[in-house]
Design a protein around this motif. Structure first.
Motif, PDB file in Angstrom:
ATOM      1  N   LEU A  34       0.802  -1.256  -0.014  1.00  0.00           N
ATOM      2  CA  LEU A  34       0.102   0.059  -0.001  1.00  0.00           C
ATOM      3  C   LEU A  34       0.772   1.415  -0.063  1.00  0.00           C
ATOM      4  O   LEU A  34       1.702   1.414   0.753  1.00  0.00           O
ATOM      5  CB  LEU A  34      -0.794  -0.093   1.260  1.00  0.00           C
ATOM      6  CG  LEU A  34      -1.874   1.164   1.505  1.00  0.00           C
ATOM      7  CD1 LEU A  34      -3.142   1.100   0.245  1.00  0.00           C
ATOM      8  CD2 LEU A  34      -2.593   1.018   2.801  1.00  0.00           C
ATOM      9  N   LYS A  78      -4.102  -3.095   7.493  1.00  0.00           N
ATOM     10  CA  LYS A  78      -3.685  -2.245   6.413  1.00  0.00           C
ATOM     11  C   LYS A  78      -3.954  -3.010   5.213  1.00  0.00           C
ATOM     12  O   LYS A  78      -4.241  -2.437   4.087  1.00  0.00           O
ATOM     13  CB  LYS A  78      -1.905  -2.318   6.861  1.00  0.00           C
ATOM     14  CG  LYS A  78      -1.332  -1.105   5.711  1.00  0.00           C
ATOM     15  CD  LYS A  78       0.002  -0.912   5.907  1.00  0.00           C
ATOM     16  CE  LYS A  78       0.496  -0.105   5.299  1.00  0.00           C
ATOM     17  NZ  LYS A  78       1.942   0.594   5.774  1.00  0.00           N
ATOM     18  N   ALA A  82      -6.311  -1.865   1.943  1.00  0.00           N
ATOM     19  CA  ALA A  82      -5.490  -1.788   0.581  1.00  0.00           C
ATOM     20  C   ALA A  82      -6.373  -2.612  -0.467  1.00  0.00           C
ATOM     21  O   ALA A  82      -6.626  -1.767  -1.539  1.00  0.00           O
ATOM     22  CB  ALA A  82      -4.294  -2.612   0.800  1.00  0.00           C
TER      23      ALA A  82
END
Length: 139
Positions: A34, A78, A82
């Motif tokens: 990401l 995360k 993403a």
């Protein structure tokens, strides 16, 4: 690429894995790739409420598309954000608002997250759609 085409691509990618440990590893890898959010966007205003870990989401309009950046202090979270950014970034506000979210059930994501992470996922989607609604109202 349309939201539906990206979602279908993600469903295909997840179908290649035999078990959920492999899928978790894949989600973590996506999180590592990401692009970093600018530090100036890591503010309380961009913090998603309802997530167990910290997740920052920033959206801006570029022409008629919404462009998202995000980050999280938790590696799995995360990866989840993403996936959502891959689906919704560079799409029109109307397409984001009207998007069918069934791909999340197709990849089995919600059922394989803890209840708090599943709530966080719902909050992430809600925030993405709120950005789209806000940009749509401006138009």
């Amino acid at each position: 690429m349309t939201i539906k085409a990206i979602q279908d691509e993600i469903v295909d990618e997840f179908s290649m894995f035999d078990d959920w440990m492999e899928r978790y590893e894949y989600i973590i890898e996506l999180g590592k790739k990401l692009p970093l959010i600018k530090e100036e966007y890591k503010t309380d205003n961009n913090l998603i409420k309802g997530c167990q870990s910290k997740v920052w989401l920033q959206g801006e309009q570029a022409d008629d598309k919404v462009v998202f950046t995000a980050d999280s202090d938790a590696i799995l979270t995360k990866g989840i954000i993403a996936i959502l950014i891959r689906v919704f970034s560079n799409q029109t506000p109307n397409d984001i608002i009207d998007a069918d979210m069934s791909f999340i059930d197709k990849i089995g994501l919600k059922e394989h997250l803890s209840p708090t992470r599943a709530n966080g996922l719902v909050s992430m989607i809600k925030n993405i759609k709120m950005y789209a609604i806000a940009f749509n109202a401006k138009a």
